[in-house]
Design a protein around this motif. Structure first.
Motif, short mmCIF file in Angstrom:
data_model
loop_
_atom_site.label_atom_id
_atom_site.label_comp_id
_atom_site.label_asym_id
_atom_site.label_seq_id
_atom_site.Cartn_x
_atom_site.Cartn_y
_atom_site.Cartn_z
N LEU A 106 -35.76 -67.94 -14.22
CA LEU A 106 -36.11 -67.71 -12.82
C LEU A 106 -37.56 -67.26 -12.77
N TRP A 108 -40.47 -65.86 -10.49
CA TRP A 108 -40.53 -65.12 -9.22
C TRP A 108 -41.97 -65.00 -8.72
N THR A 185 -35.93 -72.38 -12.32
CA THR A 185 -35.82 -72.25 -10.87
C THR A 185 -36.98 -71.39 -10.39
N ALA A 187 -38.61 -69.12 -7.37
CA ALA A 187 -38.09 -68.34 -6.25
C ALA A 187 -39.15 -67.39 -5.75
N ILE A 213 -35.47 -71.33 -4.70
CA ILE A 213 -34.87 -70.36 -3.79
C ILE A 213 -35.97 -69.82 -2.90
N VAL A 215 -36.67 -67.28 0.05
CA VAL A 215 -36.11 -66.11 0.73
C VAL A 215 -37.06 -65.71 1.86
N SER A 378 -30.14 -58.96 -4.11
CA SER A 378 -30.29 -60.18 -4.91
C SER A 378 -30.63 -59.86 -6.36
N HIS A 404 -26.16 -61.26 -6.07
CA HIS A 404 -26.75 -61.49 -7.38
C HIS A 404 -25.96 -62.54 -8.14
N TRP A 407 -26.95 -65.96 -6.98
CA TRP A 407 -28.25 -66.34 -7.53
C TRP A 407 -28.10 -66.78 -8.99
N VAL A 411 -29.05 -70.46 -10.43
CA VAL A 411 -30.06 -70.65 -11.48
C VAL A 411 -29.44 -71.29 -12.72
N PRO A 416 -24.13 -72.01 -6.35
CA PRO A 416 -23.90 -70.57 -6.20
C PRO A 416 -22.43 -70.17 -6.23
#
Length: 453
Positions: A106, A108, A185, A187, A213, A215, A378, A404, A407, A411, A416
């Protein structure tokens, strides 16, 4: 430094991190050279290789040198220094990588209105994801004038180029930390969610991640080339300084912030230009061919661009507590719903949600499902700094477990979970995150009919 400290050899050189219960972390790894001097407004340049282990045990410099506001919901540390193009890797024990096989990753991207924010926030610690078999990489990038103002003698969307450079670093190096470069992924939240949408709409970023993702994603509106160039003209009109790298390259950061304040001030000369997020990605016609919503809802960026599985949504109230219900709808809810509807019409894999759990804390956000409140759930980080102050003393762990877990499932498996089906024109399944999470068909029907017909 302890002999047990983990060392990983990247393509550029070894890095020495920190061992923690449940995983290892490696902080302040450069993915590009410091953007100073001739590089201040240039495209990111790869770091020079090194041979001795780079100490990666403290967060590196942040592009944020002034916080977004005196008080922010998310703790956003400012770390001085020039090497702001760095990233942080949180991984289950790095030494086990060869035996463990490639784990999902992931990446971020923090928020902050494209002018602030920090990858060093304790809310973005990857411990819970590591516990559940996911690597987390948090990314710093250029902000404000340095990252996003159109300059006649510099590449546009330099912050976007930074995100791409960080993703290329992940592609080339994450296997050494135990990650699978084919299972990335991307996000982010707020401006970071807008970054995710932008990367989906950017042909050059395709192939660097398999899912996304977004948000509470926010982008510049209008977002076309004329808007980006119009902001540059407004900058010059208000500051008296040409919008060029040559004119800005040697100016101190304090002066750039003064210019940024001048640019952000209201006035009749802003007519037709973005009223907020003026320093943000825009469709320059090259790197970003068309505005994000057009690209994602209508496929305007070309076949195969932005078709990855996407989870997106927003909080119910976002900025309502600031008297901004119209802003909440215009910036977050209507664009998010438009993207979900457009992707559903094209039968692209999309999962849509609205976060409705209301804070139990007193103060201006009381009784609101406000902007940023969903992040500690999350990240399963309810014990992190400042969470009790903004969410109340006992935020529900069961909601964190559910969010969570969704998520992690997305991922890891691009799904999900069975209790959250895709958003389609037939069902319009919407995951409602509340004390008792539920999936509701066409949960935003009234808004959809009012906004989209």
């Amino acid at each position: 430094m302890s002999a047990q400290a983990p060392v990983v050899t990247t393509a550029l050189g070894p890095v020495r991190g920190e061992r923690r219960a449940g995983g290892d972390r490696f902080l302040n790894i450069p993915y590009a050279q410091p953007p100073v001097g001739d590089l201040r407004f240039a495209a990111p340049v790869p770091p020079r290789p090194w041979t001795r282990p780079l100490e990666a045990t403290a967060y590196g410099p942040t592009a944020q040198r002034r916080a977004f506001a005196e008080m922010t919901v998310i703790p956003e540390p400012t770390v001085p220094g020039e090497g702001v193009l760095n990233l942080n890797v949180f991984t289950p024990r790095a030494e086990a990588a060869p035996e463990r096989g490639g784990l999902p990753v992931l990446v971020w991207i923090h928020g902050g209105g494209y002018v602030a924010g920090s990858a060093a926030s304790p809310w973005y610690d990857g411990a819970a994801f590591n516990r559940d078999g996911v690597l987390l990489v948090s990314v710093g990038y250029r902000l404000g004038i340095e990252g996003f103002l159109h300059l006649d003698d510099a590449p546009d969307n330099r912050g976007v180029l930074d995100w791409i450079a960080a993703l290329e670093w992940v592609r080339d190096n994450i296997a050494a930390f135990g990650g699978d470069p084919a299972k990335v992924t991307v996000a982010g939240q707020s401006a970071g969610g807008g970054a995710v949408q932008t990367l989906l709409a950017t042909p050059r970023a395709q192939g660097l991640f398999r899912a996304a993702i977004s948000v509470s994603g926010a982008v510049m509106r209008p977002q076309d080339k004329a808007a980006g160039e119009g902001v540059a003209r407004l900058f010059t009109a208000r500051t008296g300084v040409p919008a060029t790298a040559a004119a800005l390259r040697d100016l101190p950061y304090g002066t750039l912030y003064e210019f940024q304040d001048a640019l952000d001030a209201p006035g009749d000369d802003r007519e037709g230009l973005p009223q907020g997020l003026a320093l943000a990605p825009f469709a320059d016609g090259g790197l970003i061919p068309v505005p994000v919503t057009e690209a994602l809802a209508d496929g305007g960026a070309g076949a195969g661009v932005g078709e990855q599985p996407l989870m997106l949504g927003f909080t119910r109230d976002e900025f309502d507590a600031m008297g901004g219900s119209a802003l909440t709808d215009a910036v977050f809810r209507r664009p998010g719903l438009t993207i979900a509807e457009g992707r559903a019409a094209r039968e692209l894999p999309t999962w849509f949600y609205e976060f409705r759990w209301e804070t139990k804390a007193a103060g201006p956000f009381a009784g609101q499902a406000f902007h940023c409140l969903d992040l500690p759930f999350s990240f399963d980080a309810l014990d992190a700094e400042n969470v009790a102050e903004v969410a109340g003393p006992t935020p529900p762990q069961s909601l964190a477990d559910a969010m969570h877990g969704a998520w992690v499932g997305f991922v890891r498996d691009l799904d999900p979970g069975a209790d959250w089906p895709r958003y389609t024109r037939a069902g319009r399944a919407t995951r409602v995150w509340d004390a008792e999470p539920a999936t509701v068909g066409d949960a935003l029907r009234a808004e959809r009919e009012r906004w989209l017909g």
